[in-house]
Scaffold this motif. Structure first.
Motif, PDB file in Angstrom:
ATOM      1  N   ARG A 264      42.595  83.205 -64.477  1.00  0.00           N
ATOM      2  CA  ARG A 264      43.261  82.289 -65.288  1.00  0.00           C
ATOM      3  C   ARG A 264      44.626  82.763 -65.702  1.00  0.00           C
ATOM      4  O   ARG A 264      44.925  83.593 -66.324  1.00  0.00           O
ATOM      5  CB  ARG A 264      42.620  82.128 -66.501  1.00  0.00           C
ATOM      6  N   SER A 265      45.792  82.026 -64.984  1.00  0.00           N
ATOM      7  CA  SER A 265      47.083  82.405 -65.210  1.00  0.00           C
ATOM      8  C   SER A 265      47.777  81.895 -66.467  1.00  0.00           C
ATOM      9  O   SER A 265      47.142  81.038 -67.283  1.00  0.00           O
ATOM     10  CB  SER A 265      47.732  82.047 -64.017  1.00  0.00           C
ATOM     11  N   LYS A 266      48.995  82.299 -66.763  1.00  0.00           N
ATOM     12  CA  LYS A 266      50.012  82.106 -67.645  1.00  0.00           C
ATOM     13  C   LYS A 266      49.437  82.206 -69.328  1.00  0.00           C
ATOM     14  O   LYS A 266      49.569  81.203 -70.095  1.00  0.00           O
ATOM     15  CB  LYS A 266      50.445  80.369 -67.392  1.00  0.00           C
ATOM     16  N   ILE A 267      48.474  83.217 -69.399  1.00  0.00           N
ATOM     17  CA  ILE A 267      47.970  83.448 -70.587  1.00  0.00           C
ATOM     18  C   ILE A 267      49.007  83.387 -71.709  1.00  0.00           C
ATOM     19  O   ILE A 267      48.549  83.260 -73.117  1.00  0.00           O
ATOM     20  CB  ILE A 267      46.989  84.661 -70.562  1.00  0.00           C
ATOM     21  N   ASP A 268      50.089  84.005 -71.237  1.00  0.00           N
ATOM     22  CA  ASP A 268      51.012  84.534 -72.541  1.00  0.00           C
ATOM     23  C   ASP A 268      51.492  83.011 -73.245  1.00  0.00           C
ATOM     24  O   ASP A 268      51.671  82.924 -74.206  1.00  0.00           O
ATOM     25  CB  ASP A 268      52.476  84.971 -72.133  1.00  0.00           C
ATOM     26  N   ILE A 269      51.456  81.971 -72.179  1.00  0.00           N
ATOM     27  CA  ILE A 269      52.196  80.921 -72.805  1.00  0.00           C
ATOM     28  C   ILE A 269      50.884  80.188 -73.767  1.00  0.00           C
ATOM     29  O   ILE A 269      51.313  79.476 -74.843  1.00  0.00           O
ATOM     30  CB  ILE A 269      52.168  79.605 -71.911  1.00  0.00           C
ATOM     31  N   ASP A 270      49.762  80.447 -73.456  1.00  0.00           N
ATOM     32  CA  ASP A 270      48.657  79.678 -74.469  1.00  0.00           C
ATOM     33  C   ASP A 270      48.754  80.776 -75.635  1.00  0.00           C
ATOM     34  O   ASP A 270      48.570  79.934 -76.725  1.00  0.00           O
ATOM     35  CB  ASP A 270      47.355  79.969 -73.882  1.00  0.00           C
ATOM     36  N   ASN A 273      51.935  79.434 -77.776  1.00  0.00           N
ATOM     37  CA  ASN A 273      51.606  78.116 -78.161  1.00  0.00           C
ATOM     38  C   ASN A 273      50.739  78.101 -79.422  1.00  0.00           C
ATOM     39  O   ASN A 273      50.773  77.571 -80.384  1.00  0.00           O
ATOM     40  CB  ASN A 273      51.341  77.229 -77.262  1.00  0.00           C
ATOM     41  N   ASN A 274      49.474  78.763 -79.189  1.00  0.00           N
ATOM     42  CA  ASN A 274      48.568  78.726 -80.382  1.00  0.00           C
ATOM     43  C   ASN A 274      48.917  79.293 -81.524  1.00  0.00           C
ATOM     44  O   ASN A 274      48.601  78.960 -82.732  1.00  0.00           O
ATOM     45  CB  ASN A 274      47.380  79.576 -79.919  1.00  0.00           C
ATOM     46  N   MET A 275      49.880  80.393 -81.497  1.00  0.00           N
ATOM     47  CA  MET A 275      50.259  81.144 -82.650  1.00  0.00           C
ATOM     48  C   MET A 275      51.248  80.263 -83.451  1.00  0.00           C
ATOM     49  O   MET A 275      51.538  79.833 -84.544  1.00  0.00           O
ATOM     50  CB  MET A 275      50.908  82.437 -82.402  1.00  0.00           C
ATOM     51  N   ASP A 276      52.283  79.757 -82.447  1.00  0.00           N
ATOM     52  CA  ASP A 276      53.457  78.722 -83.079  1.00  0.00           C
ATOM     53  C   ASP A 276      52.766  77.396 -83.577  1.00  0.00           C
ATOM     54  O   ASP A 276      53.227  77.085 -84.730  1.00  0.00           O
ATOM     55  CB  ASP A 276      54.306  78.380 -82.077  1.00  0.00           C
ATOM     56  N   ASP A 277      51.790  77.002 -83.058  1.00  0.00           N
ATOM     57  CA  ASP A 277      51.219  75.563 -83.377  1.00  0.00           C
ATOM     58  C   ASP A 277      50.162  75.568 -84.573  1.00  0.00           C
ATOM     59  O   ASP A 277      50.068  74.873 -85.346  1.00  0.00           O
ATOM     60  CB  ASP A 277      50.700  74.688 -82.324  1.00  0.00           C
ATOM     61  N   HIS A 278      49.279  76.775 -84.287  1.00  0.00           N
ATOM     62  CA  HIS A 278      48.135  76.910 -85.207  1.00  0.00           C
ATOM     63  C   HIS A 278      48.101  78.267 -86.007  1.00  0.00           C
ATOM     64  O   HIS A 278      47.143  78.499 -86.663  1.00  0.00           O
ATOM     65  CB  HIS A 278      47.008  76.644 -84.418  1.00  0.00           C
ATOM     66  N   GLU A 279      48.910  79.122 -85.672  1.00  0.00           N
ATOM     67  CA  GLU A 279      48.885  80.213 -86.344  1.00  0.00           C
ATOM     68  C   GLU A 279      47.551  81.220 -86.161  1.00  0.00           C
ATOM     69  O   GLU A 279      46.867  81.941 -86.782  1.00  0.00           O
ATOM     70  CB  GLU A 279      48.846  80.408 -87.675  1.00  0.00           C
ATOM     71  N   ALA A 283      43.968  87.666 -80.122  1.00  0.00           N
ATOM     72  CA  ALA A 283      42.354  87.860 -79.702  1.00  0.00           C
ATOM     73  C   ALA A 283      41.747  86.734 -79.965  1.00  0.00           C
ATOM     74  O   ALA A 283      40.691  86.289 -78.821  1.00  0.00           O
ATOM     75  CB  ALA A 283      41.969  88.800 -80.635  1.00  0.00           C
ATOM     76  N   GLU A 284      41.856  85.948 -80.928  1.00  0.00           N
ATOM     77  CA  GLU A 284      41.238  84.534 -81.063  1.00  0.00           C
ATOM     78  C   GLU A 284      41.396  83.299 -79.879  1.00  0.00           C
ATOM     79  O   GLU A 284      40.372  82.869 -79.484  1.00  0.00           O
ATOM     80  CB  GLU A 284      41.413  84.027 -82.462  1.00  0.00           C
ATOM     81  N   THR A 285      42.325  83.651 -79.372  1.00  0.00           N
ATOM     82  CA  THR A 285      43.087  82.546 -78.375  1.00  0.00           C
ATOM     83  C   THR A 285      42.210  82.998 -77.050  1.00  0.00           C
ATOM     84  O   THR A 285      41.760  82.264 -76.221  1.00  0.00           O
ATOM     85  CB  THR A 285      44.710  82.534 -78.109  1.00  0.00           C
ATOM     86  N   LEU A 286      42.455  84.366 -76.807  1.00  0.00           N
ATOM     87  CA  LEU A 286      41.692  85.072 -75.699  1.00  0.00           C
ATOM     88  C   LEU A 286      40.022  84.655 -75.663  1.00  0.00           C
ATOM     89  O   LEU A 286      39.637  84.172 -74.589  1.00  0.00           O
ATOM     90  CB  LEU A 286      41.978  86.269 -75.510  1.00  0.00           C
ATOM     91  N   ARG A 287      39.512  84.823 -76.781  1.00  0.00           N
ATOM     92  CA  ARG A 287      37.980  84.489 -76.955  1.00  0.00           C
ATOM     93  C   ARG A 287      37.755  83.074 -76.562  1.00  0.00           C
ATOM     94  O   ARG A 287      36.926  82.563 -75.898  1.00  0.00           O
ATOM     95  CB  ARG A 287      37.629  84.691 -78.243  1.00  0.00           C
ATOM     96  N   GLN A 288      38.739  82.228 -77.218  1.00  0.00           N
ATOM     97  CA  GLN A 288      38.544  80.633 -76.810  1.00  0.00           C
ATOM     98  C   GLN A 288      38.688  80.337 -75.612  1.00  0.00           C
ATOM     99  O   GLN A 288      37.950  79.477 -75.065  1.00  0.00           O
ATOM    100  CB  GLN A 288      39.717  79.838 -77.883  1.00  0.00           C
TER     101      GLN A 288
END
Length: 332
Positions: A264-270, A273-279, A283-288
């Motif tokens: 699963r590539s481009k993880i840095d973008i996810d 984006n999750n931090m900017d849009d949803h704070e 670790a939680e983004t990776l878990r999701q």
């Protein structure tokens, strides 16, 4: 007791068999080895019969203790002979399995001929004595998932100027840049946890492969046209959810028993984006993402970023690739 020469023969045979099967060595003279083992077993049986006659004669004259001792010797020898018969049956089974595997390879080669552009990197699958010079790693992903950027990054090239020449650089762009399969050699003996490297007499070749379902490589013929059957390792890459085509490849790779990894590539973008849009923290983004992939049926994905090679799962992926490359036999 059992004939020590016979036991030594059996041990030597099975050490050789294990070496041939696990290490990819030369074809064995199964018929000769089986005849030799059968002769030894016949001699052991004759010896057993002669000893049995002597035991019967001695038992008539022996006391109870001696009779029990003779009985134990007889039971031990019968057990050894039974074990030898079992080993002989197993040897016949191994010979049949090798014959079946060679026939399977022959048929698959007719069904999946080696593409002309791949031929020089692949040894004859029927030549068990041939040295395999290349470990071929196929990287499959649709346009935009970052195949080329990934190939550059894991060879230590962050930008085009880092590559020794233009031929060493995998073209990167916003449009489809991979029209035909392209090989890129890993560096030799490069000591880094985030850079794939070749070692010994084998060179790891990273192949930037076109996505499934392009006009030149339609879905129904992709596995055959691209020649995936003749690769040693395959990486299936996606920048979001994996597609039905990706799982089609997975099923075919499992059928022919080729090792593969989901990337699963481009993880840095996810993460950004999750931090900017949803704070939401990293670790939680990776878990999701891992939970979502698990629901898709991808149980052990590698989450990577070609821009941040020291982070996420890229070091683990490099280690897994190195281990798989070491397991590829030098003769196939």
């Amino acid at each position: 007791m059992a004939d020590p020469v016979l036991i030594g023969t059996v041990v030597a045979l099975f050490e050789g068999i294990a070496s041939a099967i696990m290490g990819g060595g030369s074809s064995r003279d199964w018929s000769g080895e089986i005849r030799a083992l059968e002769r030894q077993l016949e001699m052991s049986n004759e010896h057993h019969k002669e000893m049995h006659k002597q035991w019967e004669n001695e038992r008539k004259l022996a006391d109870a203790a001696r009779k029990r001792e003779l009985e134990l010797v007889r039971e031990s020898m019968e057990k050894d002979v039974k074990a030898q018969r079992t080993e002989l049956e197993y040897l016949h089974k191994l010979m049949a399995e090798e014959k079946e595997e060679k026939e399977r390879r022959r048929k698959e080669r007719l069904e999946y001929p080696i593409p002309e552009w791949l031929n020089k990197y692949v040894t004859d699958v029927e030549n068990l004595d041939g040295e395999k010079r290349f470990v071929n790693v196929g990287i499959v992903g649709n346009s935009g998932v970052g195949n080329s950027k990934f190939i550059n990054s894991i060879r230590g090239y962050k930008k085009k100027a880092d590559a020794p020449s233009e031929e060493h650089w995998a073209d990167v762009g916003v449009k489809e840049t991979t029209i035909l399969p392209s090989p890129f050699a890993a560096k030799t003996n490069y000591d880094s946890d985030v850079t794939i490297s070749s070692a010994g007499n084998q060179t790891i070749m990273l192949w930037d492969l076109p996505g499934v379902g392009t006009p030149r490589f339609p879905t129904e013929d992709y596995f055959k046209t691209v020649g995936l059957r003749h690769f040693d390792i395959v990486l299936i890459m996606a920048a979001g959810r994996f597609s039905d085509n990706d799982f089609m490849l997975k099923n075919e790779l499992e059928r022919v028993k080729l090792p593969f990894f989901f990337i699963r590539s481009k993880i840095d973008i996810d993460v950004t984006n999750n931090m900017d849009d949803h704070e939401i923290e990293e670790a939680e983004t990776l878990r999701q993402i891992k939970d979502d992939l698990k629901h898709q049926g991808v149980m052990m994905p590698f989450l990577v970023s070609a821009k941040d090679v020291n982070n996420y799962d890229l070091p683990l992926l490099i280690k897994a690739l190195r281990n798989e490359a070491l397991d590829v036999p030098t003769g196939k």
